[in-house]
Design a protein around this motif. Structure first.
Motif, PDB file in Angstrom:
ATOM      1  N   TYR A   1      -3.976  16.883  20.006  1.00 15.06           N
ATOM      2  CA  TYR A   1      -3.394  17.921  20.466  1.00 15.06           C
ATOM      3  C   TYR A   1      -2.758  18.849  19.108  1.00 15.06           C
ATOM      4  O   TYR A   1      -3.102  19.971  18.912  1.00 15.06           O
ATOM      5  CB  TYR A   1      -2.438  17.569  21.395  1.00 15.06           C
ATOM      6  N   PHE A   2      -2.148  18.110  18.061  1.00 23.07           N
ATOM      7  CA  PHE A   2      -1.801  18.740  17.013  1.00 23.07           C
ATOM      8  C   PHE A   2      -2.711  18.601  15.911  1.00 23.07           C
ATOM      9  O   PHE A   2      -1.985  19.124  14.580  1.00 23.07           O
ATOM     10  CB  PHE A   2      -0.117  17.956  16.549  1.00 23.07           C
ATOM     11  N   GLY A   3      -3.805  18.136  15.987  1.00 22.72           N
ATOM     12  CA  GLY A   3      -4.858  17.983  14.731  1.00 22.72           C
ATOM     13  C   GLY A   3      -4.369  17.016  13.825  1.00 22.72           C
ATOM     14  O   GLY A   3      -4.551  17.556  12.548  1.00 22.72           O
ATOM     15  N   ILE A   4      -3.758  15.832  14.234  1.00 20.34           N
ATOM     16  CA  ILE A   4      -3.369  14.867  12.934  1.00 20.34           C
ATOM     17  C   ILE A   4      -4.493  13.739  12.865  1.00 20.34           C
ATOM     18  O   ILE A   4      -4.942  13.096  13.967  1.00 20.34           O
ATOM     19  CB  ILE A   4      -2.158  14.282  13.250  1.00 20.34           C
ATOM     20  N   PRO A   5      -5.283  13.486  11.801  1.00 20.45           N
ATOM     21  CA  PRO A   5      -6.109  12.235  11.705  1.00 20.45           C
ATOM     22  C   PRO A   5      -5.446  11.006  11.741  1.00 20.45           C
ATOM     23  O   PRO A   5      -4.161  10.969  11.437  1.00 20.45           O
ATOM     24  CB  PRO A   5      -6.772  12.562  10.397  1.00 20.45           C
ATOM     25  N   LEU A   6      -6.127   9.909  11.986  1.00 20.13           N
ATOM     26  CA  LEU A   6      -5.600   8.647  12.198  1.00 20.13           C
ATOM     27  C   LEU A   6      -6.261   7.479  11.321  1.00 20.13           C
ATOM     28  O   LEU A   6      -7.489   7.686  10.972  1.00 20.13           O
ATOM     29  CB  LEU A   6      -5.951   8.349  13.700  1.00 20.13           C
ATOM     30  N   VAL A   7      -5.337   6.676  11.391  1.00 12.35           N
ATOM     31  CA  VAL A   7      -5.783   5.194  11.031  1.00 12.35           C
ATOM     32  C   VAL A   7      -5.182   4.197  12.234  1.00 12.35           C
ATOM     33  O   VAL A   7      -4.002   4.402  12.093  1.00 12.35           O
ATOM     34  CB  VAL A   7      -5.109   4.778   9.402  1.00 12.35           C
TER      35      VAL A   7
ATOM     36  N   ALA B   1       0.841  -1.265  -0.001  1.00 12.17           N
ATOM     37  CA  ALA B   1       0.026   0.080   0.125  1.00 12.17           C
ATOM     38  C   ALA B   1       0.938   1.307  -0.114  1.00 12.17           C
ATOM     39  O   ALA B   1       0.629   2.063  -0.520  1.00 12.17           O
ATOM     40  CB  ALA B   1      -0.910  -0.084   1.205  1.00 12.17           C
ATOM     41  N   PHE B   2       2.072   1.141   0.766  1.00 12.50           N
ATOM     42  CA  PHE B   2       2.760   2.456   0.746  1.00 12.50           C
ATOM     43  C   PHE B   2       3.620   2.759  -0.385  1.00 12.50           C
ATOM     44  O   PHE B   2       3.763   3.697  -0.753  1.00 12.50           O
ATOM     45  CB  PHE B   2       3.893   2.255   2.005  1.00 12.50           C
ATOM     46  N   SER B   3       3.929   1.399  -1.179  1.00 17.49           N
ATOM     47  CA  SER B   3       4.618   1.557  -2.529  1.00 17.49           C
ATOM     48  C   SER B   3       3.952   2.509  -3.433  1.00 17.49           C
ATOM     49  O   SER B   3       4.365   2.829  -4.219  1.00 17.49           O
ATOM     50  CB  SER B   3       5.159   0.318  -3.160  1.00 17.49           C
ATOM     51  N   LYS B   4       2.703   2.555  -3.446  1.00 13.85           N
ATOM     52  CA  LYS B   4       1.577   3.180  -4.343  1.00 13.85           C
ATOM     53  C   LYS B   4       1.273   4.591  -3.851  1.00 13.85           C
ATOM     54  O   LYS B   4       0.615   5.495  -4.857  1.00 13.85           O
ATOM     55  CB  LYS B   4       0.427   2.583  -4.427  1.00 13.85           C
TER      56      LYS B   4
ATOM     57  N   LEU C   1      -6.186   4.637   4.019  1.00 12.67           N
ATOM     58  CA  LEU C   1      -5.342   5.830   3.555  1.00 12.67           C
ATOM     59  C   LEU C   1      -5.788   6.846   2.861  1.00 12.67           C
ATOM     60  O   LEU C   1      -5.927   7.942   3.088  1.00 12.67           O
ATOM     61  CB  LEU C   1      -3.700   5.241   3.203  1.00 12.67           C
ATOM     62  N   ASN C   2      -6.433   6.384   1.774  1.00 15.25           N
ATOM     63  CA  ASN C   2      -6.909   7.179   0.819  1.00 15.25           C
ATOM     64  C   ASN C   2      -8.019   7.955   1.266  1.00 15.25           C
ATOM     65  O   ASN C   2      -8.175   9.095   1.100  1.00 15.25           O
ATOM     66  CB  ASN C   2      -7.355   6.532  -0.556  1.00 15.25           C
ATOM     67  N   GLN C   3      -8.954   7.381   2.103  1.00 14.20           N
ATOM     68  CA  GLN C   3     -10.001   8.182   2.710  1.00 14.20           C
ATOM     69  C   GLN C   3      -9.636   9.248   3.387  1.00 14.20           C
ATOM     70  O   GLN C   3      -9.916  10.152   3.552  1.00 14.20           O
ATOM     71  CB  GLN C   3     -10.704   7.050   3.487  1.00 14.20           C
ATOM     72  N   VAL C   4      -8.640   8.701   4.637  1.00 15.68           N
ATOM     73  CA  VAL C   4      -8.420   9.992   5.386  1.00 15.68           C
ATOM     74  C   VAL C   4      -7.287  10.905   4.702  1.00 15.68           C
ATOM     75  O   VAL C   4      -7.672  12.215   5.157  1.00 15.68           O
ATOM     76  CB  VAL C   4      -7.353   9.298   6.637  1.00 15.68           C
ATOM     77  N   LEU C   5      -6.573  10.577   3.800  1.00 17.19           N
ATOM     78  CA  LEU C   5      -5.892  11.690   3.079  1.00 17.19           C
ATOM     79  C   LEU C   5      -6.784  12.603   2.026  1.00 17.19           C
ATOM     80  O   LEU C   5      -6.270  13.861   2.028  1.00 17.19           O
ATOM     81  CB  LEU C   5      -4.832  11.078   2.391  1.00 17.19           C
ATOM     82  N   ASN C   6      -7.816  12.155   1.408  1.00 16.38           N
ATOM     83  CA  ASN C   6      -8.270  12.830   0.502  1.00 16.38           C
ATOM     84  C   ASN C   6      -9.905  13.211   0.918  1.00 16.38           C
ATOM     85  O   ASN C   6     -10.495  14.271   0.225  1.00 16.38           O
ATOM     86  CB  ASN C   6      -8.530  11.891  -0.708  1.00 16.38           C
ATOM     87  N   GLU C   7     -10.348  12.768   2.070  1.00 17.87           N
ATOM     88  CA  GLU C   7     -11.553  13.430   2.735  1.00 17.87           C
ATOM     89  C   GLU C   7     -11.228  14.621   3.797  1.00 17.87           C
ATOM     90  O   GLU C   7     -10.756  14.215   4.658  1.00 17.87           O
ATOM     91  CB  GLU C   7     -12.290  12.445   3.284  1.00 17.87           C
ATOM     92  N   PRO C   8     -11.469  15.599   3.365  1.00 22.09           N
ATOM     93  CA  PRO C   8     -11.237  16.913   4.236  1.00 22.09           C
ATOM     94  C   PRO C   8     -11.822  16.902   5.621  1.00 22.09           C
ATOM     95  O   PRO C   8     -10.864  17.272   6.618  1.00 22.09           O
ATOM     96  CB  PRO C   8     -11.809  18.074   3.675  1.00 22.09           C
ATOM     97  N   ARG C   9     -12.952  15.942   5.762  1.00 27.48           N
ATOM     98  CA  ARG C   9     -13.363  16.223   6.873  1.00 27.48           C
ATOM     99  C   ARG C   9     -12.772  15.405   8.186  1.00 27.48           C
ATOM    100  O   ARG C   9     -13.193  15.769   9.439  1.00 27.48           O
ATOM    101  CB  ARG C   9     -14.929  15.307   7.115  1.00 27.48           C
ATOM    102  N   TYR C  10     -11.875  14.533   7.761  1.00 32.61           N
ATOM    103  CA  TYR C  10     -10.984  13.798   8.805  1.00 32.61           C
ATOM    104  C   TYR C  10     -10.098  14.889   9.448  1.00 32.61           C
ATOM    105  O   TYR C  10     -10.054  14.890  10.658  1.00 32.61           O
ATOM    106  CB  TYR C  10     -10.140  12.724   8.244  1.00 32.61           C
ATOM    107  N   ARG C  11      -9.408  15.649   8.524  1.00 34.98           N
ATOM    108  CA  ARG C  11      -8.401  16.819   9.237  1.00 34.98           C
ATOM    109  C   ARG C  11      -9.263  17.687   9.710  1.00 34.98           C
ATOM    110  O   ARG C  11      -8.933  18.309  10.749  1.00 34.98           O
ATOM    111  CB  ARG C  11      -7.742  17.114   8.010  1.00 34.98           C
ATOM    112  N   GLU C  12     -10.504  17.999   9.109  1.00 34.50           N
ATOM    113  CA  GLU C  12     -11.109  19.166   9.866  1.00 34.50           C
ATOM    114  C   GLU C  12     -11.807  18.841  11.269  1.00 34.50           C
ATOM    115  O   GLU C  12     -11.628  19.685  12.304  1.00 34.50           O
ATOM    116  CB  GLU C  12     -12.581  19.467   8.918  1.00 34.50           C
ATOM    117  N   ASN C  13     -12.039  17.620  11.465  1.00 36.35           N
ATOM    118  CA  ASN C  13     -12.628  17.194  12.718  1.00 36.35           C
ATOM    119  C   ASN C  13     -11.179  17.009  13.711  1.00 36.35           C
ATOM    120  O   ASN C  13     -11.611  17.201  15.018  1.00 36.35           O
ATOM    121  CB  ASN C  13     -13.392  15.757  12.674  1.00 36.35           C
ATOM    122  N   ALA C  14     -10.288  16.579  13.194  1.00 33.29           N
ATOM    123  CA  ALA C  14      -8.902  16.465  14.090  1.00 33.29           C
ATOM    124  C   ALA C  14      -8.489  17.771  14.596  1.00 33.29           C
ATOM    125  O   ALA C  14      -8.193  18.144  15.648  1.00 33.29           O
ATOM    126  CB  ALA C  14      -7.761  16.293  13.293  1.00 33.29           C
ATOM    127  N   LYS C  15      -8.780  18.985  13.648  1.00 27.82           N
ATOM    128  CA  LYS C  15      -8.277  20.341  14.173  1.00 27.82           C
ATOM    129  C   LYS C  15      -9.644  20.821  14.851  1.00 27.82           C
ATOM    130  O   LYS C  15      -9.167  21.876  16.013  1.00 27.82           O
ATOM    131  CB  LYS C  15      -8.097  21.189  12.839  1.00 27.82           C
TER     132      LYS C  15
END
Length: 540
Positions: A370-376, A312-315, A414-428
């Motif tokens: 604390y730093f607003g980072i979304p998770l897997v 998955a990482f290689s892609k 990974l693609n969901q969390v990286l590309n869906e803005p709501r994950y980072r917005e909720n983390a912030k």
């Protein structure tokens, strides 16, 4: 100048007078547990208190007023088959708890045999004004709590563990808050049923296995016959410190001497090593940070699951920084960098970190929030699943079941969390909440430690619930009395009615008896052997 010297001397004398001798007992070789409160120990020393810390984690650089009593790591070797945390994930809940207790109880006895611990046990001239201690399967060391007879503060490196709320009388919240090791965050019937059953198991497990075993070990190394029971020693606790926050661990009712200190260990951004700083800076598409914490090791991951992450990482166009505990990784992609140890806090603080793949440990979850980072999250054991589910329910994480680790599932998450803005917005959004506090957690912790010293353990904050046994606390004695009263009323009423009926029948005249015997479609009256009909008389 003379007046200035007098003022300075007075202030110094006041500082000396207020200084206290504090003992910290954290014998569990769990780095995350110790790291949760290490900033508190250091800050107390900086404020002039004499802090003696008994733990497997001595400071690398000296600090004034800070003394280490070094306790060797007594856990099984991290690379042994016995300690493979991925295999523990396959065990049932009771078996997992028993396995953890077995390791911890053996470790606790080994701790008491260590030379430095023996010196502490047999010391004649040591005195302390306060003892800070951890309750996670360390009960065999409680003889020291009795030996030094000082006010005590219990340090829980999480939210309330199933039995840590009892020493200060915290109410049960089983119906709406999952216990620390629950495998569900749901409040539906099955979720509450699971919560109740797991808690019932833990209560019985602690009462009939943990406490008797630990008490036996304690009395073997502390032969003082006046040592109270483990339950009594814990109930004399002045304060309960929790490394939790309502946003991350659910709001719950707490006694005044229960203090929540979530994110206490999080500090301002530090300086990264130059090579790591360059790796993070030179990432136009961002960086994914991957760490399974200090107890769960990536190298123990089954080969098929490891290859799923690699593929998955290689892609990805993003770089990946992976905490990997070996010198090499078979099939390592070009965009992946390895590190046996990585400064997680400062990495997560870097603006180019876009996602954190984590095991769901509370310290890691708090730092990411604390730093607003979304998770897997890939939870493996203990509290990790419930922490991960809370993060998912809060909208800034996706939880992957460790049994469902495939290239497809990892890539999708990974693609969901990286590309869906709501994950980072909720983390912030959650970051803005957890950082919005009237007092920093470290300042809050120091205040209550010094408060406990100033007020002799602050007995005025202790809950009256501690004076009640379970029968009294849950109104079982009152319910029993009310049930007896209700039963007595029913019995007496029944007897009274029966007696009244009997008396009434005894007082009836023959005529009353005739009028009482009415039945059928024809009105008949019995009179001394003759049935009188409304139609015509006849003889028997």
């Amino acid at each position: 100048m003379n007046k200035f010297a007098v003022v300075v001397a007075t202030l110094l004398l006041v500082g000396v007078a207020d200084a206290a001798k504090i003992l910290v007992l954290m014998p569990v070789p769990a780095k995350s547990h110790f790291g949760a409160y290490a900033p508190l120990f250091e800050e107390l020393a900086r404020r002039g208190h004499e802090v003696t810390v008994a733990s497997p984690f001595p400071r690398k650089t000296p600090l004034a007023n800070y003394t280490d009593i070094v306790l060797e790591d007594t856990f099984p070797a991290r690379d042994s088959k016995e300690f493979n945390t991925f295999e523990m994930r396959e065990a049932s809940f009771p078996m997992m708890m028993y396995f953890i207790f077995k390791i911890c109880s053996e470790s606790c006895e080994k701790v008491l045999q260590l030379p430095n611990m023996q010196k502490l046990i047999n010391s004649k001239d040591l005195e302390f004004d306060l003892v800070l201690y951890e309750p996670f399967f360390t009960e065999c060391t409680y003889g020291l709590l009795h030996k030094f007879k000082a006010p005590k503060i219990q340090l829980v490196p999480n939210s309330i563990i199933p039995w840590s709320g009892d020493p200060v009388g915290n109410p049960s919240t089983l119906s709406y808050i999952p216990i620390l090791v629950s495998d569900t965050g749901s409040l539906d019937f099955m979720g509450r049923f699971s919560n109740f059953m797991q808690m019932s198991f833990l209560v019985l497990f602690r009462a009939f296995i943990v406490v008797p075993t630990m008490d036996s070990i304690m009395r073997k190394y502390f032969p003082d016959p006046t040592i109270p029971s483990i339950d009594e020693l814990e109930t004399d606790t002045a304060f309960l410190f929790l490394h939790s926050h309502p946003v991350l661990n659910n709001p719950r009712p707490l006694t005044p001497n229960t203090i929540e200190l979530g994110a206490l260990h999080v500090k301002e951004k530090g300086k990264l090593p130059q090579d790591l700083q360059k790796f993070l800076d030179d990432a136009p598409h961002g960086v994914i940070y991957f760490s399974l914490g200090s107890n769960v090791r990536s190298v123990d991951m089954p080969e098929a699951k490891r290859n799923s992450f690699i593929q998955a990482f290689s892609k990805l166009k993003q770089k990946v920084l992976w905490k990997w505990e070996a010198d090499s990784l078979p099939g390592q992609p070009k965009n992946v960098r390895l590190g046996k140890w990585l400064p997680q806090h400062d990495i997560l603080a870097h603006p180019n970190v876009k996602l954190f793949i984590t095991h769901g440990g509370l310290m890691s979850t708090q730092e990411a929030t604390y730093f607003g980072i979304p998770l897997v999250a890939v939870p493996i054991m203990a509290d990790q699943k419930v922490n991960a589910l809370r993060a998912e329910n809060s909208g800034y994480a996706i939880v992957l079941d460790v049994h469902n680790i495939t290239e497809e599932s990892v890539s999708w998450a990974l693609n969901q969390v990286l590309n869906e803005p709501r994950y980072r917005e909720n983390a912030k959004r959650l970051s803005s909440i957890i950082t919005d506090q009237p007092q920093k957690p470290l300042e809050k912790a120091v205040f209550w430690v010094e408060y406990a010293i100033r007020h002799g353990g602050a007995p005025h904050l202790r809950s009256a619930a501690l004076k009640l046994n379970p029968l009294q606390y849950y109104f079982l004695d009152v319910i029993a009395v009310l049930a007896l009263i209700g039963l007595a009323v029913i019995v007496l009423t029944t007897l009274f009615v029966r007696a009244a009926i009997k008396t009434q029948r005894q007082m009836e005249t023959p005529k009353d008896r005739v009028s009482r015997n009415i039945g059928g479609g024809v009105h008949k009256k019995q009179w001394y052997g003759r049935i009188v009909s409304d139609n015509k008389p006849s003889r028997l």
